[in-house]
Design a protein around this motif. Structure first.
Motif, PDB file in Angstrom:
ATOM      1  N   ALA A 166      -8.166   0.866  -1.331  1.00  0.00           N
ATOM      2  CA  ALA A 166      -8.346   1.691  -0.134  1.00  0.00           C
ATOM      3  C   ALA A 166      -7.841   0.994   1.113  1.00  0.00           C
ATOM      4  CB  ALA A 166      -9.826   2.044   0.031  1.00  0.00           C
ATOM      5  N   ALA A 167      -7.742  -0.351   1.077  1.00  0.00           N
ATOM      6  CA  ALA A 167      -7.260  -1.097   2.237  1.00  0.00           C
ATOM      7  C   ALA A 167      -5.749  -1.067   2.354  1.00  0.00           C
ATOM      8  CB  ALA A 167      -7.743  -2.540   2.176  1.00  0.00           C
ATOM      9  N   ASP A 168      -5.052  -0.742   1.264  1.00  0.00           N
ATOM     10  CA  ASP A 168      -3.597  -0.696   1.285  1.00  0.00           C
ATOM     11  C   ASP A 168      -3.123   0.677   1.757  1.00  0.00           C
ATOM     12  OD1 ASP A 168      -3.526  -3.274   0.264  1.00  0.00           O
ATOM     13  OD2 ASP A 168      -3.567  -2.558  -1.804  1.00  0.00           O
ATOM     14  N   THR A 169      -1.882   0.727   2.176  1.00  0.00           N
ATOM     15  CA  THR A 169      -1.318   1.965   2.709  1.00  0.00           C
ATOM     16  C   THR A 169      -0.019   2.285   2.000  1.00  0.00           C
ATOM     17  OG1 THR A 169      -2.293   1.614   4.893  1.00  0.00           O
ATOM     18  CG2 THR A 169      -0.425   3.106   4.763  1.00  0.00           C
ATOM     19  N   VAL A 170       0.140   3.528   1.607  1.00  0.00           N
ATOM     20  CA  VAL A 170       1.397   4.021   1.049  1.00  0.00           C
ATOM     21  C   VAL A 170       1.951   5.061   2.005  1.00  0.00           C
ATOM     22  CG1 VAL A 170       2.538   5.190  -0.858  1.00  0.00           C
ATOM     23  CG2 VAL A 170       0.658   3.604  -1.320  1.00  0.00           C
ATOM     24  N   LEU A 171       3.155   4.807   2.532  1.00  0.00           N
ATOM     25  CA  LEU A 171       3.831   5.774   3.388  1.00  0.00           C
ATOM     26  C   LEU A 171       4.938   6.451   2.582  1.00  0.00           C
ATOM     27  CD1 LEU A 171       4.184   3.782   6.733  1.00  0.00           C
ATOM     28  CD2 LEU A 171       2.391   5.380   6.061  1.00  0.00           C
ATOM     29  N   VAL A 172       5.096   7.741   2.784  1.00  0.00           N
ATOM     30  CA  VAL A 172       6.089   8.518   2.049  1.00  0.00           C
ATOM     31  C   VAL A 172       6.982   9.237   3.044  1.00  0.00           C
ATOM     32  CG1 VAL A 172       6.450  10.403   0.412  1.00  0.00           C
ATOM     33  CG2 VAL A 172       4.550   8.810   0.073  1.00  0.00           C
ATOM     34  N   ALA A 173       8.286   9.197   2.784  1.00  0.00           N
ATOM     35  CA  ALA A 173       9.243   9.891   3.647  1.00  0.00           C
ATOM     36  C   ALA A 173      10.228  10.677   2.787  1.00  0.00           C
ATOM     37  CB  ALA A 173      10.001   8.901   4.525  1.00  0.00           C
ATOM     38  N   VAL A 174      10.576  11.861   3.261  1.00  0.00           N
ATOM     39  CA  VAL A 174      11.581  12.712   2.626  1.00  0.00           C
ATOM     40  C   VAL A 174      12.580  13.121   3.695  1.00  0.00           C
ATOM     41  CG1 VAL A 174      12.025  14.854   1.390  1.00  0.00           C
ATOM     42  CG2 VAL A 174       9.944  13.553   0.910  1.00  0.00           C
ATOM     43  N   ASP A 175      13.853  12.868   3.437  1.00  0.00           N
ATOM     44  CA  ASP A 175      14.908  13.185   4.406  1.00  0.00           C
ATOM     45  C   ASP A 175      14.646  12.552   5.767  1.00  0.00           C
ATOM     46  OD1 ASP A 175      16.269  14.719   2.528  1.00  0.00           O
ATOM     47  OD2 ASP A 175      15.161  16.535   3.050  1.00  0.00           O
ATOM     48  N   GLY A 176      14.144  11.311   5.753  1.00  0.00           N
ATOM     49  CA  GLY A 176      13.947  10.578   6.992  1.00  0.00           C
ATOM     50  C   GLY A 176      12.716  10.967   7.792  1.00  0.00           C
ATOM     51  N   LYS A 177      11.846  11.795   7.220  1.00  0.00           N
ATOM     52  CA  LYS A 177      10.654  12.233   7.946  1.00  0.00           C
ATOM     53  C   LYS A 177       9.406  11.865   7.148  1.00  0.00           C
ATOM     54  CE  LYS A 177      12.955  16.120  10.218  1.00  0.00           C
ATOM     55  NZ  LYS A 177      12.963  17.584  10.449  1.00  0.00           N
ATOM     56  N   LEU A 178       8.409  11.345   7.860  1.00  0.00           N
ATOM     57  CA  LEU A 178       7.148  11.003   7.215  1.00  0.00           C
ATOM     58  C   LEU A 178       6.460  12.255   6.673  1.00  0.00           C
ATOM     59  CD1 LEU A 178       5.561   8.331   9.572  1.00  0.00           C
ATOM     60  CD2 LEU A 178       6.254   8.009   7.203  1.00  0.00           C
ATOM     61  N   VAL A 179       5.884  12.103   5.495  1.00  0.00           N
ATOM     62  CA  VAL A 179       5.132  13.200   4.883  1.00  0.00           C
ATOM     63  C   VAL A 179       3.649  12.873   5.011  1.00  0.00           C
ATOM     64  CG1 VAL A 179       4.674  14.463   2.759  1.00  0.00           C
ATOM     65  CG2 VAL A 179       6.992  13.662   3.261  1.00  0.00           C
ATOM     66  N   PRO A 180       2.854  13.728   5.655  1.00  0.00           N
ATOM     67  CA  PRO A 180       1.426  13.434   5.809  1.00  0.00           C
ATOM     68  C   PRO A 180       0.710  13.471   4.472  1.00  0.00           C
ATOM     69  CG  PRO A 180       1.896  15.666   6.530  1.00  0.00           C
ATOM     70  CD  PRO A 180       3.230  15.026   6.248  1.00  0.00           C
ATOM     71  N   ILE A 181      -0.324  12.654   4.352  1.00  0.00           N
ATOM     72  CA  ILE A 181      -1.099  12.630   3.120  1.00  0.00           C
ATOM     73  C   ILE A 181      -1.894  13.914   2.992  1.00  0.00           C
ATOM     74  CG2 ILE A 181      -3.078  11.457   4.175  1.00  0.00           C
ATOM     75  CD1 ILE A 181      -3.307   9.894   1.513  1.00  0.00           C
ATOM     76  N   ASP A 182      -1.939  14.467   1.790  1.00  0.00           N
ATOM     77  CA  ASP A 182      -2.642  15.725   1.546  1.00  0.00           C
ATOM     78  C   ASP A 182      -4.105  15.462   1.202  1.00  0.00           C
ATOM     79  OD1 ASP A 182      -2.524  18.674   1.171  1.00  0.00           O
ATOM     80  OD2 ASP A 182      -3.062  18.138  -0.886  1.00  0.00           O
ATOM     81  N   ARG A 183      -4.350  14.537   0.283  1.00  0.00           N
ATOM     82  CA  ARG A 183      -5.704  14.105  -0.048  1.00  0.00           C
ATOM     83  C   ARG A 183      -5.628  12.756  -0.727  1.00  0.00           C
ATOM     84  NH1 ARG A 183      -7.009  15.801  -5.525  1.00  0.00           N
ATOM     85  NH2 ARG A 183      -5.300  17.056  -6.385  1.00  0.00           N
ATOM     86  N   GLU A 184      -6.770  12.062  -0.789  1.00  0.00           N
ATOM     87  CA  GLU A 184      -6.759  10.707  -1.296  1.00  0.00           C
ATOM     88  C   GLU A 184      -8.080  10.389  -1.980  1.00  0.00           C
ATOM     89  OE1 GLU A 184      -5.432   6.291   0.345  1.00  0.00           O
ATOM     90  OE2 GLU A 184      -6.243   7.774   1.725  1.00  0.00           O
ATOM     91  N   THR A 185      -7.982   9.596  -3.048  1.00  0.00           N
ATOM     92  CA  THR A 185      -9.148   9.044  -3.727  1.00  0.00           C
ATOM     93  C   THR A 185      -9.026   7.525  -3.644  1.00  0.00           C
ATOM     94  OG1 THR A 185      -8.119   8.888  -5.923  1.00  0.00           O
ATOM     95  CG2 THR A 185      -9.095  11.020  -5.307  1.00  0.00           C
TER      96      THR A 185
END
Length: 205
Positions: free
Chosen positions: A5-24
């Motif tokens: 939970a302390a780590d972070t995964v960032l996701v980008a598609v076509d140069g734009k950040l994708v917001p997280i939808d949900r997380e466990t």
């Protein structure tokens, strides 16, 4: 996918950040934009910030617990992972004198996952009474490298803003190179100011 939970995964598609939808505690879910009916392949970029295990940083133990993304799936199907590079390898190489990307091409890139900032400075001569510090004001999380060495990790929430540069890592006969990596946080990822501070070894430390 996310092991801590302390780590972070960032996701980008076509140069734009994708917001997280949900997380466990162990998984993060994202909605990838695009027309699924088009059947065209889409490159998805992931940036994983590994803060290590909370009670130690032993590399062997972290390897046992498989720190980092374990899998990426879409509609229940595992997708292939291709690692482009590690942040540490780039920071050490660029600050040590390897190929130094143009600042404009890096800072103005459409890829918001990780930005690099580059600086150089010269020493004031072979003086043993002077200590060198880098004072950094910034937004985002990342690392600071000088002449191929990591001198510290920088966090947006602080409190550290000054980084000591050991004399043994300084060049007296050529410019010293600084590379700073920053991934976006709540205030983005930018360097507001970067200054080299000289302090007297006996008076100011």
């Amino acid at each position: 996918m996310n092991r801590s939970a302390a780590d972070t995964v960032l996701v980008a598609v076509d140069g734009k950040l994708v917001p997280i939808d949900r997380e466990t505690p162990e998984k993060a879910y994202y909605r990838i934009p695009g027309d699924s009916a088009s059947r065209q392949k889409t490159d998805v970029l992931l940036l994983f910030e590994n803060r290590g295990l909370h009670h130690h940083t032993n590399a062997a133990v972290e390897a046992h617990w498989k720190i980092g993304p374990a899998f990426v799936r879409s509609r229940g199907e595992d997708l292939p992972l291709r690692y482009a590079y590690t942040e540490k390898a780039c920071g050490e190489r660029w600050s040590a004198g390897g190929d130094w990307p143009h600042l404009t091409s890096v800072s103005q890139s459409e890829n918001p996952l990780l930005k690099w900032h580059f600086y150089s400075f010269e020493t004031v001569g072979d003086r043993d009474d002077v200590l060198y510090f880098l004072r950094l004001e910034h937004a985002g999380n990342g690392f600071v490298y000088v002449n191929g060495h990591c001198i510290g990790r920088c966090y947006q929430e602080g409190p550290q803003r000054e980084y000591y540069i050991p004399e043994c890592w300084l060049h007296q006969d050529r410019p010293n190179r600084v590379a700073v990596s920053l991934r976006p946080c709540s205030q983005g990822n930018a360097v507001e100011s970067a200054l080299i501070i000289l302090k007297n070894r006996t008076l100011d430390r």
